[in-house]
Design a protein around this motif. Structure first.
Motif, PDB file in Angstrom:
ATOM      1  N   PHE A 136       0.870  -1.167   0.000  1.00 18.54           N
ATOM      2  CA  PHE A 136       0.000   0.000   0.000  1.00 18.54           C
ATOM      3  C   PHE A 136       0.911   1.222   0.000  1.00 18.54           C
ATOM      4  O   PHE A 136       1.618   1.474   0.975  1.00 18.54           O
ATOM      5  N   PHE A 137       0.923   1.954  -1.108  1.00 15.63           N
ATOM      6  CA  PHE A 137       1.724   3.160  -1.232  1.00 15.63           C
ATOM      7  C   PHE A 137       0.941   4.345  -0.669  1.00 15.63           C
ATOM      8  O   PHE A 137      -0.111   4.705  -1.186  1.00 15.63           O
ATOM      9  N   GLU A 138       1.436   4.902   0.432  1.00 15.16           N
ATOM     10  CA  GLU A 138       0.856   6.076   1.088  1.00 15.16           C
ATOM     11  C   GLU A 138      -0.656   5.978   1.312  1.00 15.16           C
ATOM     12  O   GLU A 138      -1.425   6.856   0.902  1.00 15.16           O
ATOM     13  N   PRO A 139      -1.130   4.917   1.965  1.00 13.53           N
ATOM     14  CA  PRO A 139      -2.579   4.786   2.206  1.00 13.53           C
ATOM     15  C   PRO A 139      -3.093   5.908   3.098  1.00 13.53           C
ATOM     16  O   PRO A 139      -2.363   6.415   3.948  1.00 13.53           O
ATOM     17  N   ARG A 140      -4.344   6.279   2.890  1.00 12.35           N
ATOM     18  CA  ARG A 140      -4.925   7.406   3.621  1.00 12.35           C
ATOM     19  C   ARG A 140      -6.008   7.006   4.613  1.00 12.35           C
ATOM     20  O   ARG A 140      -6.298   7.758   5.537  1.00 12.35           O
TER      21      ARG A 140
ATOM     22  N   MET B 243       3.047 -10.813   2.910  1.00 14.52           N
ATOM     23  CA  MET B 243       3.727  -9.736   3.634  1.00 14.52           C
ATOM     24  C   MET B 243       3.087  -8.423   3.209  1.00 14.52           C
ATOM     25  O   MET B 243       2.969  -8.148   2.009  1.00 14.52           O
ATOM     26  N   LEU B 244       2.661  -7.616   4.164  1.00 16.95           N
ATOM     27  CA  LEU B 244       2.062  -6.316   3.885  1.00 16.95           C
ATOM     28  C   LEU B 244       3.115  -5.237   4.088  1.00 16.95           C
ATOM     29  O   LEU B 244       3.695  -5.119   5.164  1.00 16.95           O
ATOM     30  N   HIS B 245       3.354  -4.459   3.048  1.00 18.94           N
ATOM     31  CA  HIS B 245       4.289  -3.328   3.096  1.00 18.94           C
ATOM     32  C   HIS B 245       3.484  -2.041   3.036  1.00 18.94           C
ATOM     33  O   HIS B 245       2.639  -1.876   2.145  1.00 18.94           O
ATOM     34  N   LEU B 246       3.750  -1.133   3.958  1.00 14.79           N
ATOM     35  CA  LEU B 246       3.091   0.171   3.997  1.00 14.79           C
ATOM     36  C   LEU B 246       4.155   1.239   3.801  1.00 14.79           C
ATOM     37  O   LEU B 246       5.166   1.243   4.506  1.00 14.79           O
TER      38      LEU B 246
ATOM     39  N   ARG C 208       2.137 -10.226   8.874  1.00 10.44           N
ATOM     40  CA  ARG C 208       3.506  -9.756   8.618  1.00 10.44           C
ATOM     41  C   ARG C 208       3.367  -8.376   7.995  1.00 10.44           C
ATOM     42  O   ARG C 208       2.952  -8.257   6.843  1.00 10.44           O
ATOM     43  N   THR C 209       3.697  -7.360   8.764  1.00 12.37           N
ATOM     44  CA  THR C 209       3.535  -5.981   8.301  1.00 12.37           C
ATOM     45  C   THR C 209       4.824  -5.212   8.508  1.00 12.37           C
ATOM     46  O   THR C 209       5.429  -5.297   9.577  1.00 12.37           O
ATOM     47  N   ARG C 210       5.238  -4.485   7.468  1.00 11.60           N
ATOM     48  CA  ARG C 210       6.421  -3.626   7.568  1.00 11.60           C
ATOM     49  C   ARG C 210       6.058  -2.239   7.078  1.00 11.60           C
ATOM     50  O   ARG C 210       5.406  -2.094   6.052  1.00 11.60           O
TER      51      ARG C 210
END
Length: 152
Positions: free
Chosen positions: A6-10, A28-31, A55-57
């Protein structure tokens, strides 16, 4: 392992739903920053008790995120003829989604690491799907075509 970016989620609720999605698929969730407060009540509520299972980074920059993603990156956008169902998914692929109000900026879509642009079909004239719903559609298709590794 599949990756979800997710690129720059709001919207915290969408990210909370993605945390739950990550936990239930093994992805794997990348924020990518900037983000909202990760302690937001809507984020916590949407993720329920899955925060410890996912798994979140969080990455300070797009470049840092790229360093953590080993495989191809497929950008979901309405601006391509290629459907997400036409992809030959690989186990280390990353599904990239942009911020809720705008989608992915052209600078990110033009990044050399983007392997392909894909879209989810919709009725003509409609603008977009909910971010968490779109992520679930794409991630489950990728996971299904791979035979649901790690699933039951």
């Amino acid at each position: 392992m599949l990756h979800l970016i997710f690129f720059e989620p709001r919207i915290p609720g969408n990210t909370g739903a993605a945390i739950r999605l990550s936990a239930n698929t093994g992805a794997m969730l990348h924020l990518v920053d900037p983000l909202f407060d990760m302690e937001d009540a809507k984020l916590r509520r949407a993720g329920l008790d899955y925060h410890d299972l996912a798994r979140t980074r969080v990455h300070a920059t797009w470049e840092r995120c790229l360093e953590a993603v080993p495989g191809r990156i497929l950008a979901f956008t309405a601006h391509t003829p290629t459907l997400y169902t036409q992809v030959d998914w690989r186990t280390d692929d990353a599904l990239l989604f942009g911020p809720e109000p705008t989608g992915l900026p052209e600078g990110i879509l033009a990044d050399a690491r983007i392997s392909a642009r894909v879209r989810i079909p919709m009725v003509e004239g409609n603008r977009s799907l909910n971010l968490a719903n779109s992520a679930a559609i794409g991630l489950y298709e990728a996971w299904r075509t791979l035979g649901f590794p790690g699933g039951r």
